[in-house]
Design an enzyme around this catalytic site. Structure first.
Site, mmCIF file in Angstrom:
data_model
loop_
_atom_site.group_PDB
_atom_site.id
_atom_site.type_symbol
_atom_site.label_atom_id
_atom_site.label_comp_id
_atom_site.label_asym_id
_atom_site.label_seq_id
_atom_site.Cartn_x
_atom_site.Cartn_y
_atom_site.Cartn_z
ATOM 1 N N HIS A 95 0.833 -1.208 0.000
ATOM 2 C CA HIS A 95 0.000 0.000 0.000
ATOM 3 C C HIS A 95 0.865 1.254 0.000
ATOM 4 O O HIS A 95 0.685 2.163 -0.822
ATOM 5 C CB HIS A 95 -0.911 -0.024 1.235
ATOM 6 C CG HIS A 95 -1.776 1.184 1.399
ATOM 7 N ND1 HIS A 95 -3.125 1.169 1.151
ATOM 8 C CD2 HIS A 95 -1.483 2.448 1.801
ATOM 9 C CE1 HIS A 95 -3.633 2.371 1.372
ATOM 10 N NE2 HIS A 95 -2.641 3.164 1.782
ATOM 11 N N GLU A 96 1.815 1.306 0.929
ATOM 12 C CA GLU A 96 2.658 2.502 1.044
ATOM 13 C C GLU A 96 3.622 2.622 -0.135
ATOM 14 O O GLU A 96 3.849 3.721 -0.652
ATOM 15 C CB GLU A 96 3.433 2.469 2.366
ATOM 16 C CG GLU A 96 2.564 2.567 3.602
ATOM 17 C CD GLU A 96 1.738 3.844 3.649
ATOM 18 O OE1 GLU A 96 2.188 4.877 3.123
ATOM 19 O OE2 GLU A 96 0.631 3.808 4.210
ATOM 20 N N HIS A 137 1.947 4.214 -3.132
ATOM 21 C CA HIS A 137 1.883 5.679 -3.080
ATOM 22 C C HIS A 137 3.173 6.294 -3.629
ATOM 23 O O HIS A 137 3.147 7.194 -4.478
ATOM 24 C CB HIS A 137 1.692 6.156 -1.637
ATOM 25 C CG HIS A 137 0.327 5.955 -1.082
ATOM 26 N ND1 HIS A 137 -0.822 6.288 -1.759
ATOM 27 C CD2 HIS A 137 -0.083 5.477 0.128
ATOM 28 C CE1 HIS A 137 -1.878 6.021 -1.010
ATOM 29 N NE2 HIS A 137 -1.452 5.517 0.138
#
Length: 223
Positions: free
Chosen positions: A24-25, A28
């Site tokens: 997820h990170e 980004h």
């Protein structure tokens, strides 16, 4: 399928949780780098190394306490730094960077669902191989859907808040952004009062219905 006790559940959640947060990170940071901002890339945050993304409080302590006391998995990782001034089209690109995290969780949920299906195919051949695939896959689907839905809540500093902030007219976006310092406090209050779970749980269950292996997930965690 046999329901898991708390210790077994934590064991099968460990790998999916780390992957869910890490990818997820990293998503980004990766999308930000493609749109002109290389801040996260330079800081080593576009990586699958979970240690780069783990927040001791938000990733470890809060999820454990929330799970044991409320049954709702809640937490966060260290935010990936994004300098909006470096983006090609700052308002639009911030929304794309924000959506990348939940989008990665959706892709991972689909992948874990396929792992459940693989486990079901293996079940007649070897329970020892099939059961870990099924249980871990179900945990992977669940945590990624929860993380996706939670992060799409339109409240800063969550991804949904970033998207909403990018869509609002500049004046309203400026007013909305002033809520960010209080965002996590608001979320924790909603969690403790049960409002967060009551709102998000139906959305999570509805989303699960579209994914492979959803029947197993519901049987293990919602029946």
């Amino acid at each position: 399928m046999q329901a898991l006790n708390h210790m077994q559940l934590l064991a099968v959640l460990a790998v999916p949780v780390l992957l869910a947060i890490t990818v997820h990170e990293a998503a980004h940071g990766w999308v930000a780098s493609k749109l002109g901002d290389h801040t996260a890339l330079r800081l080593g945050r576009v990586t699958f190394n979970p240690l780069r993304h783990v927040d001791p409080v938000g990733t470890l302590l809060v999820p454990a306490l929330a799970f044991f006391f409320t049954g709702f998995l809640f937490g966060w990782a260290k935010p990936v730094p994004v300098n909006w001034r470096n983006l090609y089209h700052p308002r639009r690109d911030m929304a794309l960077v924000a959506v990348a995290g939940p989008g990665a969780n959706l892709i991972m949920a689909l992948a874990w669902g396929l792992i459940i299906q693989a486990g079901l195919l293996m079940f007649p051949v070897s329970h020892w191989i099939a059961l870990p695939l099924i249980y871990t896959g179900a945990a992977g689907v669940l945590i990624n859907v929860f993380l996706m839905v939670l992060n799409l809540v339109p409240l800063l500093p969550l991804d949904g808040g970033r998207v909403l902030n990018s869509l609002l007219p500049p004046r309203l976006a400026n007013l909305f952004s002033r809520l960010e310092p209080f965002g996590l406090i608001i979320l924790l209050v909603l969690l403790v009062t049960g409002v967060l779970g009551a709102v998000l749980l139906p959305i999570v269950i509805w989303t699960l219905g579209w994914l492979p292996g959803s029947g197993i997930v519901k049987e293990l965690f919602f029946v």
